[in-house]
Design an enzyme around this catalytic site. Structure first.
Site, PDB file in Angstrom:
ATOM      1  N   LYS A 237       0.867  -1.173   0.000  1.00  0.00           N
ATOM      2  CA  LYS A 237       0.000   0.000   0.000  1.00  0.00           C
ATOM      3  C   LYS A 237       0.905   1.224   0.000  1.00  0.00           C
ATOM      4  CE  LYS A 237      -3.916   1.876   2.664  1.00  0.00           C
ATOM      5  NZ  LYS A 237      -4.776   1.646   3.843  1.00  0.00           N
ATOM      6  N   ASP A 338     -13.641   3.248  10.398  1.00  0.00           N
ATOM      7  CA  ASP A 338     -13.929   3.340   8.960  1.00  0.00           C
ATOM      8  C   ASP A 338     -14.250   1.958   8.409  1.00  0.00           C
ATOM      9  OD1 ASP A 338     -14.333   4.563   6.517  1.00  0.00           O
ATOM     10  OD2 ASP A 338     -12.226   4.547   5.947  1.00  0.00           O
TER      11      ASP A 338
END
Length: 510
Positions: A237, A338
Site C-alpha cells: 500500500k 472506517d
C-alpha cells in the site's frame, strides 16, 4: 575477566545512547538547530532533535540540515537505517548539526559515491560506525532471549483471558497463511514493542527487496500494488506524501502488541523509501487475490452458508480489535472508525480479514488513555452512524467509537445478505442506501436520511421467507438502533452469527 572488561565499555556506550535519546525527547522542541534546506524560512529552527541528511539521486547529492519536531517523528527518522541512497544523522544539543559536514554524513552510507569528500579519518569513522552496531548487537541478543519467554507468557495470558471471558474461538489465532521464508520470519519474529510484524531492521530489509508487479487498487490514500518478495506475493500500500499521517497511524496500530489475528490483515513491514526522486510511504501486508469484500460481492453471489461464514469471520476480527487484553505486555482495545466492505478483504478460503486501520482509536483501561491519533480525516459518509452525522458522538468515551463500528458492521451484513442465494434468488450488488442517496452522497444527504428521516437500508421480502436471512435481518436491526447504547457488542454479534450457523448445521443433519 577479559570478557567482563569488553562488556563494560559496551554497556556504558548503550547507557549514553539511551541518555541522549531521553534528553532529546524531553526537550519538547526547545533545541535550536541550524536550518539549511529549501524548506527553511530562516537560518535557524527549533525542534526536538537536530539533523543533517544526504540524499543521492540522479541529480547528484543533496545535503540538508534542520530540525525534527515531536518524539514520534524523531523516532521515525532518527531510527531509520542508512540506505545506499540516503542517510540521516541526529543530535541533541543546541546547534549541534552545525558541526556535521556533508562528508561525515556521506560516510554513513553503506557505499559512498566515488569522489565525495570525507570529513573524518577512516579509523575514526570505523569506531563511529561500529560502536553503536556492537552495542545494538549485544542488546538484540539479550532481547531475543527475553522475547521468547515473554511470547510464551503472552499466549498463556491470552488463553486464561479466553477462559475467563468466554471469548470466541480464534481470539489467539496468529497463524500466518501459507509456508515459506516470509511466513517463517513472521512466525518466529519477536518485534520490539510489537508482536505484530517483523523486527524494525528486518522490515526495512524486506521492503528494499520487494519488486512491484501490478497496481491492483487505488483510493483516497494512494495505490495498492501486488509485489513479490523472494517469490512470494505481498500487498504494498503506497501512500501519497500528503497522507503521511494516515501511513504513520496505520503503521503505529499494526505494530500494536498482540494485534496479529487470522481475521485482521497480516502486517509484514512498513518503510519510507525514495523512488524517482520522491518519497514513498509503504505499508506491506499479506496479499489476498480475491480483493476486498466490496469487489468480491460485485463479481460473485454466495451460498447462504458461505455468506454466513464470511460475516462470522469478519465479526471475529472486530471482536479481537475491540477487546483489550490486560497485562504488562497486553493489547489496548481498538475501534476501527472506517469499517466498510472496501476495508474488509476476502481470503482464498472465502473468509474475511479487516484492513485499513489508519483512522483507528485505541484505549487502555490501566491509564484510561484514549488515543485518537493525529489524523484529521473522518470515515466514509455512507457508513457513518447517526451520532457521527448529527455530531452528537461522545468523543471522550471509547465505547462510543465501538458502537460506531457496530452500526457500520450492520451495513456490511446487509451487503452480504443481498448477495446470498435463497431458493435460487439473489439481488445484484448495491451499496447501502443506494436507493435513498446519490452515488457520492454528501454529509448532509446522509444526515437527512439517517438522522432526520431515520431510514434504514431496504429489506427485500424474500429474506423473510428464508430462516437464515430472516435471522440476519433481526441481527442487522439490532446493530442499527438510533440510540447507540442499545446496539449489540461485537462479541454478541459474533455469538449470534455462530448460533445462526449452528442452526443451519442442525437443519442439514436432520
Amino acid at each position: 575477566m577479559a570478557a567482563r572488561s569488553v562488556h563494560v565499555p559496551l554497556l556504558l556506550l548503550l547507557l549514553s545512547l539511551w541518555s541522549l535519546q531521553a534528553s532529546a525527547e524531553s526537550s519538547e522542541g526547545q533545541l535550536l538547530c541550524l536550518c539549511d534546506s529549501p524548506k527553511c524560512l530562516q537560518e535557524q529552527c527549533r525542534g526536538t532533535r537536530c539533523f543533517s541528511s544526504v540524499r543521492v539521486g540522479s541529480g547528484g547529492v543533496v545535503f540538508e540540515r534542520g530540525c525534527l519536531e515531536g518524539p514520534k517523528k524523531t523516532r521515525l527518522h532518527c531510527a531509520t537505517a542508512p540506505s545506499s541512497h540516503q542517510a540521516i544523522s541526529c543530535c541533541a544539543r543546541h546547534l549541534c548539526n552545525g558541526n556535521t559536514t556533508r562528508g561525515a554524513v556521506m560516510a554513513l552510507l553503506p557505499s559512498a559515491p566515488q569522489g565525495e569528500p570525507v570529513g573524518y579519518g577512516a579509523g575514526a569513522l570505523a569506531l563511529l560506525a561500529l560502536g553503536p552496531v556492537a552495542a545494538l548487537a549485544l542488546l538484540s541478543a539479550a532481547a531475543a532471549l527475553i522475547c521468547g519467554r515473554l511470547h510464551r507468557g503472552h499466549l498463556r495470558r491470552l488463553q486464561e483471558f479466553d477462559a475467563e471471558q468466554g471469548a470466541v474461538d480464534g481470539l489467539i489465532g496468529s497463524n500466518v497463511q501459507g509456508d515459506g521464508t516470509l511466513a517463517d520470519l513472521l512466525d518466529h519474529s519477536c518485534t520490539s514493542g510489537s508482536g505484530s510484524g517483523l523486527p524494525f531492521l528486518v522490515q526495512r530489509t524486506v521492503a528494499r527487496q520487494i519488486s512491484l508487479m501490478e497496481c491492483v487498487g487505488k483510493g483516497r490514500y494512494g495505490e495498492v500494488w501486488r509485489g513479490q518478495w523472494q517469490g512470494e506475493n505481498v500487498a504494498v500500500k503506497i501512500f501519497s506524501s500528503r497522507d503521511e499521517k494516515s501511513w504513520f497511524r496505520e503503521t503505529e496500530i499494526y505494530n500494536t502488541v498482540l494485534l496479529r489475528h487470522e481475521n485482521i490483515l497480516g502486517f509484514t513491514a512498513s518503510d519510507m523509501t525514495s523512488r524517482n526522486s520522491s518519497t514513498q510511504l509503504w505499508l506491506i501486508t499479506h496479499y489476498h487475490e480475491n480483493g476486498s469484500l466490496y469487489d468480491y460481492l460485485q463479481r460473485a453471489a454466495v451460498e447462504t452458508r458461505e455468506g454466513l461464514a464470511m460475516a462470522a469471520s469478519a465479526a471475529s476480527g472486530l471482536v479481537h480489535l475491540h477487546t483489550e487484553i490486560v497485562g504488562a505486555e497486553g493489547k489496548p482495545a481498538i475501534a476501527h472508525r472506517d469499517l466498510k466492505s472496501k476495508n474488509i478483504l476476502v481470503t482464498k478460503e472465502l473468509r474475511c480479514c479487516i484492513a485499513d486501520l489508519g483512522l483507528a482509536v485505541t484505549h487502555s483501561q490501566a491509564d484510561n488513555l484514549l488515543d485518537v491519533g493525529n489524523n484529521p480525516k473522518v470515515g466514509t459518509k455512507r457508513y457513518m452512524a447517526p451520532e457521527v452525522l448529527d455530531e452528537s458522538l461522545h468523543t471522550e468515551c471509547f465505547d462510543a467509537f465501538k458502537r460506531v463500528d457496530i452500526w457500520a458492521f450492520g451495513l456490511v451484513l446487509w451487503e452480504i445478505a443481498r448477495r446470498s442465494y435463497s431458493n435460487g434468488i439473489v439481488e445484484e450488488y448495491k451499496p447501502p442506501f443506494y436507493d435513498q442517496v446519490p452515488n457520492d452522497p454528501s454529509f448532509e444527504d446522509m444526515r437527512k436520511v439517517v438522522c432526520v428521516e431515520q431510514q434504514r437500508p431496504f429489506i427485500p421480502n424474500r429474506w423473510f421467507s428464508d430462516p437464515t436471512l430472516s435471522a440476519l435481518v433481526k441481527l442487522m436491526k439490532e446493530c442499527w438502533y438510533q440510540n447507540p447504547s442499545a446496539r449489540l457488542t461485537a462479541l454478541r454479534v459474533k455469538k449470534t452469527l455462530d448460533k445462526i450457523h449452528s442452526g443451519l448445521d442442525k437443519v442439514k443433519d436432520s
